[in-house]
Design a protein around this motif. Structure first.
Motif, short mmCIF file in Angstrom:
data_model
loop_
_atom_site.label_atom_id
_atom_site.label_comp_id
_atom_site.label_asym_id
_atom_site.label_seq_id
_atom_site.Cartn_x
_atom_site.Cartn_y
_atom_site.Cartn_z
N LEU A 67 0.84 -1.20 0.00
CA LEU A 67 0.00 0.00 0.00
C LEU A 67 0.87 1.24 0.00
N ASP A 68 0.65 2.12 -0.98
CA ASP A 68 1.34 3.41 -1.02
C ASP A 68 0.48 4.42 -0.26
N THR A 69 1.04 4.98 0.81
CA THR A 69 0.27 5.89 1.67
C THR A 69 0.52 7.36 1.36
N SER A 70 1.19 7.64 0.24
CA SER A 70 1.57 9.03 -0.09
C SER A 70 0.38 9.98 -0.05
N SER A 71 -0.76 9.54 -0.57
CA SER A 71 -1.93 10.41 -0.65
C SER A 71 -3.01 10.03 0.35
N LEU A 72 -2.66 9.21 1.34
CA LEU A 72 -3.65 8.73 2.31
C LEU A 72 -3.40 9.31 3.70
N SER A 73 -4.50 9.58 4.40
CA SER A 73 -4.39 9.94 5.81
C SER A 73 -4.19 8.66 6.61
N ILE A 74 -3.86 8.78 7.89
CA ILE A 74 -3.72 7.60 8.74
C ILE A 74 -5.02 6.82 8.78
N SER A 75 -6.15 7.53 8.88
CA SER A 75 -7.45 6.88 8.93
C SER A 75 -7.72 6.09 7.66
N GLN A 76 -7.41 6.69 6.51
CA GLN A 76 -7.63 6.01 5.23
C GLN A 76 -6.73 4.80 5.08
N ALA A 77 -5.46 4.96 5.48
CA ALA A 77 -4.52 3.83 5.38
C ALA A 77 -4.94 2.70 6.31
N LEU A 78 -5.40 3.05 7.52
CA LEU A 78 -5.86 2.03 8.46
C LEU A 78 -7.06 1.28 7.90
N ASP A 79 -7.97 1.99 7.27
CA ASP A 79 -9.14 1.34 6.66
C ASP A 79 -8.69 0.31 5.62
N CYS A 80 -7.72 0.68 4.78
CA CYS A 80 -7.22 -0.24 3.75
C CYS A 80 -6.57 -1.47 4.38
N VAL A 81 -5.79 -1.24 5.42
CA VAL A 81 -5.10 -2.35 6.09
C VAL A 81 -6.10 -3.26 6.79
N MET A 82 -7.12 -2.68 7.41
CA MET A 82 -8.13 -3.50 8.09
C MET A 82 -8.92 -4.33 7.08
N LYS A 83 -9.22 -3.77 5.92
CA LYS A 83 -9.93 -4.52 4.89
C LYS A 83 -9.08 -5.69 4.41
N ALA A 84 -7.79 -5.43 4.22
CA ALA A 84 -6.89 -6.50 3.79
C ALA A 84 -6.79 -7.58 4.86
N THR A 85 -6.79 -7.17 6.12
CA THR A 85 -6.70 -8.12 7.22
C THR A 85 -7.96 -8.97 7.31
N ARG A 86 -9.12 -8.33 7.20
CA ARG A 86 -10.39 -9.06 7.25
C ARG A 86 -10.48 -10.06 6.10
#
Length: 227
Positions: A196-215
């Motif tokens: 995941l490239d977080t360059s254009s993501l906030s912490i909240s947005q990056a966490l959402d992506c990581v949680m979706k991948a984890t689920r």
């Protein structure tokens, strides 16, 4: 086996924050492996050990008098060094000591012992490739050097510290070069990792992506926020 999720990547990508938040959501333990290398770098400098000297550094690493307290503080020889290890100088020292194979070997078992029930989220640079190769999910966060420098510049300014943005970019590029090209455990995404490239993501947005991948990867997990 204790389930492990690894989050690797260079500094400034948000991996430390994301790892902590993900561990909190799961009710798991969290390992900040980078703090170990930062503590080692600080300890070596205080003892006058050359950061290019692998043997004495490995000897120090094997008996490193470090303690990670329950409230998130870090103690070296009983002294609270939580702030001292977060400086740019400590980060540079960490990158220098981390190139040595004997040093990484000395800290390897220390890190693996952090895997305790009910699970572990491990944050670092070689968590998925070397330390926990059998992790159930491997994540790699990245971002451009310019983005990471701006984030670091903002952090330093908020602490009332002087910082030059151009210098930070140069320092980050130099550290990336050192970390990605070292002969032992170079910084890279593990095979099959969620990148995941977080360059254009906030912490909240990056966490959402990581949680979706984890689920998606571990659908059997229980979440503290599932209600």
């Amino acid at each position: 086996m204790v389930p492990v999720i690894t989050i690797d990547g260079p500094s400034g990508t948000g991996k430390g924050t994301i790892a902590g938040l993900l561990a909190e959501r799961l009710g798991w333990h969290c390992l900040d492996s980078g703090a170990l290398y930062r503590v080692l770098g600080v300890a070596a400098q205080r003892r006058g050990i050359d950061l290019a000297a692998a043997a004495p550094l490995a000897e120090l690493a094997a008996a490193l008098p470090v303690e990670f307290t329950a409230d998130g503080r870090v103690r070296l020889d009983g002294e609270d060094v939580s702030d001292a290890i977060r400086t740019e100088a400590a980060g540079a020292a960490a990158s220098q000591v981390a190139v040595h194979g004997p040093v990484r070997e000395a800290l390897l078992e220390w890190q693996r012992r952090a895997a305790r029930a009910p699970g572990l989220v491990a944050d670092g640079r070689d968590m998925g490739t070397v330390v926990f190769p059998e992790a159930r999910l491997k994540i790699f966060l990245d971002a451009s050097p310019e983005t990471r420098a701006r984030r670091r510049h903002k952090q330093l300014k908020e602490k009332g510290l002087d910082a030059n943005l151009a210098t930070l970019v140069e320092d980050i590029r130099a550290r990336d070069e050192r970390d990605r090209n070292r002969s032992v455990a170079p910084l890279r995404a593990a095979e099959g990792a969620f990148v995941l490239d977080t360059s254009s993501l906030s912490i909240s947005q990056a966490l959402d992506c990581v949680m979706k991948a984890t689920r998606s990867a571990l659908p059997d997990l229980a979440w503290r926020d599932d209600g």
